[in-house]
Scaffold this motif. Sequence first.
Motif, PDB file in Angstrom:
ATOM      1  N   GLN A  41       0.597  -1.054  -0.271  1.00  0.00           N
ATOM      2  CA  GLN A  41      -0.248  -0.387  -0.330  1.00  0.00           C
ATOM      3  C   GLN A  41       0.820   1.280  -0.400  1.00  0.00           C
ATOM      4  O   GLN A  41      -0.108   2.350  -0.783  1.00  0.00           O
ATOM      5  N   SER A  42       2.081   1.406   0.853  1.00  0.00           N
ATOM      6  CA  SER A  42       2.650   2.425   1.098  1.00  0.00           C
ATOM      7  C   SER A  42       3.564   2.434  -0.907  1.00  0.00           C
ATOM      8  O   SER A  42       3.934   3.364  -1.107  1.00  0.00           O
ATOM      9  N   ASN A  45       1.050   4.460  -3.191  1.00  0.00           N
ATOM     10  CA  ASN A  45       0.647   5.375  -2.754  1.00  0.00           C
ATOM     11  C   ASN A  45       2.039   5.966  -2.404  1.00  0.00           C
ATOM     12  O   ASN A  45       1.871   8.104  -3.506  1.00  0.00           O
ATOM     13  N   GLN A  48       1.114   6.528  -7.096  1.00  0.00           N
ATOM     14  CA  GLN A  48       0.272   7.740  -7.556  1.00  0.00           C
ATOM     15  C   GLN A  48       0.658   9.305  -7.669  1.00  0.00           C
ATOM     16  O   GLN A  48      -0.027   9.838  -7.781  1.00  0.00           O
ATOM     17  N   THR A  49       1.193   9.320  -6.218  1.00  0.00           N
ATOM     18  CA  THR A  49       1.552  10.845  -5.218  1.00  0.00           C
ATOM     19  C   THR A  49       3.020  11.091  -7.119  1.00  0.00           C
ATOM     20  O   THR A  49       2.896  12.455  -6.726  1.00  0.00           O
TER      21      THR A  49
END
Length: 115
Positions: A41-42, A45, A48-49
């Motif tokens: 998940q990290s 994220n 995505q950023t």
Amino acid sequence: MMLMIVALYVPGSGAVLAQDVPGIEICTVEKKMERRTSCLQSNINFLQTSLTRQVTDSSRKIDAANRQIQELESTVADLRKAVAELQAAGKKQPQLPVKDDKKTPAKEEIKQEAK
């Protein structure tokens, strides 16, 4: 006095260096499923950023390039208009005859014709 102040800030600076830096992590080394899921998940994220930042930067660059293209197109149109005006003015003016060496107009010949 200065040594005491520096000594107080040195332990605090070590905590800043120990913080996790965002980036892609290798999640296969994690044994527990919760930690592996958290790691994945990290990574998601972070990606995505990164993607959002790249899209924003690209759109800003494209907008700036489009503005520059529009400015250049208007400049070219202005220059074409100026060239057309100069050509029209050049056609209206009578041309002076040119000597055989074709470097200077034959002003003497014009003066003799006028007499």
